[in-house]
Write an enzyme that holds these catalytic residues in place. Structure first.
Site, short mmCIF file in Angstrom:
data_model
loop_
_atom_site.label_atom_id
_atom_site.label_comp_id
_atom_site.label_asym_id
_atom_site.label_seq_id
_atom_site.Cartn_x
_atom_site.Cartn_y
_atom_site.Cartn_z
N CYS A 1 4.60 117.09 -34.65
CA CYS A 1 3.16 117.26 -34.98
C CYS A 1 1.64 116.70 -34.56
CB CYS A 1 3.19 118.88 -35.41
SG CYS A 1 2.62 118.55 -37.18
N HIS B 1 0.48 121.16 -40.53
CA HIS B 1 0.96 121.18 -39.31
C HIS B 1 -0.23 121.51 -38.56
CE1 HIS B 1 2.79 121.94 -35.03
NE2 HIS B 1 2.09 123.03 -34.99
N HIS C 1 0.81 121.77 -28.74
CA HIS C 1 1.37 121.35 -29.86
C HIS C 1 3.13 120.91 -30.35
CE1 HIS C 1 2.66 125.36 -32.05
NE2 HIS C 1 2.41 125.46 -31.55
#
Length: 363
Positions: free
Chosen positions: A276, A324, A336
């Site tokens: 990510c 994240h 993402h």
């Protein structure tokens, strides 16, 4: 690392005599089998089929495992970044040590030459040299040169002493950097083991499901994401979102969206796969703006902006531990790299719990 660079590090770390042992890692989570379904007496359901409640428990368990793996990935990436920086510092220290040794050898040679010159004069005191001199005027000129020589010798001694002290400090710094480097290597290894353990546990859990159960589980995941996104949109957040992307922000978004379909791989920064924060950091690097490597560092170090003020290119940080990150691309969506087993994709910005928003190109 190039062979020459290894040689420099080797020269710098000959002073190292101990290695710092990394503290014991935090608790790891053991792989767990999927909850096995209890047959539900229904004419329309198979005896082996899990109920939605049981599959929801599986979904929550998988989410927990992958989040723990994401947090461990952040720890791995941070340790790797620190190790790289410490390697660079060791190289610089190695260069200083090499130059310092060369300078010290030159100073010793100069000191030896001065000692030999003094020996040639017989080491006589100035009064004796005056009495033995056939030309007093020449002697007086020589005396001036002797005084200059004495001052130069004193300076030479002082410079030699400073050089020796510098070398000792460089050696101590190299020793400290080597210990830090070894500690971060151990941190990387610890994080890697945890990542692999969490992912293996999640994969084992999924592998125990029947095809129909996996399909239903995927649908439950989509439903949970849709619900979260709709709840977020129902707050009226899009009514206030009208920020326009900067030129750099547009370039970052262009890069990130061009990676759609590429697989998630923990620790990856492209070009063929990403995690990510690897995606977001490389997207902004393509726009000429270097940002921290991990989602936690991005949250800690970049400028924070209110969610209602975010614009395309901003980074949306998720979960309480900032484990994240996605890039806002407009219209309430992000791009993402979700997790292992998934590919870079577009999702609702509100489909996960938002911790906050940071702006790489603030100001």
């Amino acid at each position: 690392m190039a062979r020459g660079r290894r040689g420099l590090i080797s020269a710098a770390v000959t002073v190292v005599c101990a290695v710092t042992v990394l503290a014991a890692p935090g608790p790891a989570f053991a792989a767990a089998g999927a909850p096995r379904p209890t047959p539900t007496p229904s004419a329309s359901s198979s005896p082996a089929a899990s109920t939605d409640k049981e599959l929801e428990e599986v979904r929550e368990r998988l989410e927990k495992l992958y989040r723990e793996a994401a947090a461990a990935t952040d720890a791995y990436n941070a340790a790797e970044e620190k190790a790289d920086e410490q390697s660079r510092q060791l190289v610089e220290l190695a260069k200083k040590i090499v130059k310092g040794k060369e300078k010290l050898a030159e100073l010793k040679e100069r000191a030896g030459a001065a000692a030999r010159a003094q020996y040639r004069t017989g080491g006589l005191p100035p009064e004796a040299q005056l009495m033995l001199s056939e030309d007093p005027e020449e002697f007086l000129d020589g005396t001036g040169r002797v005084l200059q020589g004495e001052r130069a010798t004193k300076h030479l001694i002082e410079e030699t002493k400073r050089t020796q002290e510098d070398l000792e400090q460089y050696a101590a710094d190299a020793s400290a950097q080597w210990k830090k480097l070894e500690a971060n290597r151990k941190a990387k290894a610890t994080a890697q083991k945890k990542i692999e353990k969490q992912i293996a546990a999640a994969e084992k859990l999924e592998s125990q499901l029947e095809k129909e159960e996996r399909e239903r589980l995927a649908e439950l995941e989509r439903e949970a994401a849709r619900k979260a996104q709709n709840d977020w949109l129902d707050t009226g957040i899009l009514d206030d979102l009208d920020g326009k992307a900067t030129a750099r922000g547009k370039q970052a978004v262009k890069y990130a969206t061009a990676q759609i379909g590429k697989p998630y791989v923990w620790g990856a920064e492209g070009p063929d796969s990403f995690d990510c924060s690897g995606l977001t950091s490389q997207a902004w690097a393509s726009a000429g703006r270097g940002i921290p490597r991990t989602s936690q560092q991005q949250w800690q170090q970049l400028t924070r902006v209110p969610v209602e003020d975010m614009r395309p290119g901003d980074l949306v940080i998720y979960f309480d531990d900032a484990s994240h990150v996605g890039m806002y691309i407009g219209d309430g969506t992000i791009v993402h790299a979700p997790r292992p087993g998934r590919t870079v994709t577009i999702a609702g910005a509100g489909s996960m719990p938002i911790l906050g928003v940071v702006r790489p190109d603030a100001g």
